[in-house]
Design an enzyme around this catalytic site. Structure first.
Site, mmCIF file in Angstrom:
data_model
loop_
_atom_site.group_PDB
_atom_site.id
_atom_site.type_symbol
_atom_site.label_atom_id
_atom_site.label_comp_id
_atom_site.label_asym_id
_atom_site.label_seq_id
_atom_site.Cartn_x
_atom_site.Cartn_y
_atom_site.Cartn_z
ATOM 1 N N GLU A 94 -3.000 -4.707 -3.182
ATOM 2 C CA GLU A 94 -3.480 -5.625 -4.217
ATOM 3 C C GLU A 94 -3.488 -4.940 -5.579
ATOM 4 O OE1 GLU A 94 -4.830 -4.826 -1.335
ATOM 5 O OE2 GLU A 94 -6.074 -6.428 -0.500
ATOM 6 N N CYS A 125 -10.427 -3.284 -4.641
ATOM 7 C CA CYS A 125 -9.415 -4.279 -5.038
ATOM 8 C C CYS A 125 -10.063 -5.570 -5.520
ATOM 9 C CB CYS A 125 -8.445 -4.544 -3.888
ATOM 10 S SG CYS A 125 -7.312 -3.156 -3.640
ATOM 11 N N ASN A 153 0.836 -1.198 0.000
ATOM 12 C CA ASN A 153 0.000 0.000 0.000
ATOM 13 C C ASN A 153 0.875 1.255 0.000
ATOM 14 O OD1 ASN A 153 0.587 -0.850 2.696
ATOM 15 N ND2 ASN A 153 -1.085 0.367 3.527
ATOM 16 N N VAL A 154 0.415 2.245 -0.757
ATOM 17 C CA VAL A 154 1.127 3.518 -0.880
ATOM 18 C C VAL A 154 0.132 4.614 -0.532
ATOM 19 C CG1 VAL A 154 2.428 5.047 -2.403
ATOM 20 C CG2 VAL A 154 2.626 2.562 -2.683
ATOM 21 N N GLU A 155 0.255 5.135 0.684
ATOM 22 C CA GLU A 155 -0.690 6.156 1.138
ATOM 23 C C GLU A 155 -0.276 7.540 0.652
ATOM 24 O OE1 GLU A 155 -1.119 5.592 5.381
ATOM 25 O OE2 GLU A 155 -2.265 3.752 5.058
ATOM 26 N N CYS A 173 -10.261 -4.944 0.104
ATOM 27 C CA CYS A 173 -11.352 -3.965 0.012
ATOM 28 C C CYS A 173 -12.148 -4.176 -1.270
ATOM 29 C CB CYS A 173 -10.808 -2.544 0.086
ATOM 30 S SG CYS A 173 -10.174 -1.902 -1.485
ATOM 31 N N CYS A 198 -4.042 0.661 -2.663
ATOM 32 C CA CYS A 198 -3.897 -0.575 -1.880
ATOM 33 C C CYS A 198 -2.831 -1.494 -2.485
ATOM 34 C CB CYS A 198 -5.213 -1.348 -1.860
ATOM 35 S SG CYS A 198 -6.553 -0.518 -1.001
HETATM 36 N N1 THU Z 1 -5.346 -1.402 2.287
HETATM 37 C C1 THU Z 1 -4.786 -2.261 1.380
HETATM 38 O O1 THU Z 1 -3.624 -2.081 0.989
HETATM 39 N N2 THU Z 1 -5.534 -3.280 0.911
HETATM 40 C C2 THU Z 1 -6.816 -3.528 1.274
HETATM 41 O O2 THU Z 1 -7.467 -4.391 0.701
HETATM 42 C C3 THU Z 1 -7.426 -2.762 2.374
HETATM 43 C C4 THU Z 1 -6.703 -1.531 2.763
HETATM 44 C C5 THU Z 1 -4.555 -0.280 2.797
HETATM 45 C C6 THU Z 1 -4.999 1.062 2.328
HETATM 46 C C7 THU Z 1 -4.503 1.972 3.424
HETATM 47 O O3 THU Z 1 -3.159 2.312 3.156
HETATM 48 C C8 THU Z 1 -4.518 1.093 4.669
HETATM 49 O O4 THU Z 1 -4.623 -0.257 4.208
HETATM 50 C C9 THU Z 1 -5.653 1.391 5.612
HETATM 51 O O5 THU Z 1 -6.860 1.413 4.951
#
Ligand code: THU
Length: 173
Positions: A94, A128, A81-83, A125, A92
């Site tokens: 995936e 994804c 994940n890259v916020e 999520c 996300c």
């Molecule tokens: N996140 C994912 O990388 N994959 C998911 O299926 C659910 C959420 C990440 C997004 C965000 O950076 C962190 O988890 C919290 O939501």
């Protein structure tokens, strides 16, 4: 919590001494009746997802996620994940892995692993699920949590169960 999740957690606790690989194999077997790739491939995906999770950029949620996708050709693609400071711009893990796959010219994922710091692994999520469904109607998705006192706990679910009735684009043609 679903009965299935509870059952898999109890099973893993009972076998606390089992190796991680053996645990994942046990869970994989219990995922019948669906066809799935070799347990060793799923084990490798989990290792790759776990490693790439270390690269996650998650300064806002502190929730790191790693994903790995195997394709029919035998390659593996990873994502984390890259916020973003503008939260809605977050990508996300995936989807990161899918983007890598497509950029490499691949289109046929056969299995996916998602690793988080939860006790029992988190479910992908909705966005994804839809993005994975663009390239695979169904495939096993291994969900692994690193956070349990009893060690890593994982279970295998099917993408078609995660997203029944995915929008498949047939209405666009
Ligand atoms: N996140 C994912 O990388 N994959 C998911 O299926 C659910 C959420 C990440 C997004 C965000 O950076 C962190 O988890 C919290 O939501």
């Amino acid at each position: 919590m679903s009965a299935r999740k509870k059952a898999s957690g109890a099973k893993a606790r009972a076998g606390a001494k089992a190796t991680r690989a053996a645990k994942t194999r046990a869970k994989t077997r219990s995922a019948a009746p669906h066809h799935h790739p070799q347990a060793s491939l799923l084990d490798e995906l989990v290792q790759r997802a776990k490693a790439v999770r270390d690269n996650a950029h998650a300064p806002y949620s502190r929730y790191r996620v790693g994903a790995a996708i195997a394709t029919k050709s035998g390659r593996i693609f990873e994502g984390c994940n890259v916020e973003n400071a503008s939260f809605g711009a977050t990508i996300c893990a995936e989807r990161g892995a899918i983007l890598q796959m497509v950029a490499a010219g691949e289109r046929d994922p056969i299995a996916c692993a998602v690793v988080t710091g939860d006790d029992e692994g988190a479910s992908p999520c909705g966005i994804c699920r839809q993005v994975l469904s663009e390239f695979a109607k169904d495939m096993p998705v291994v969900l692994v949590g690193l956070g349990s006192r009893d060690g890593e706990i994982g279970h295998v679910v099917q993408l078609a169960d995660l997203l029944p009735m995915a929008f498949d684009g047939s209405s666009l043609r």
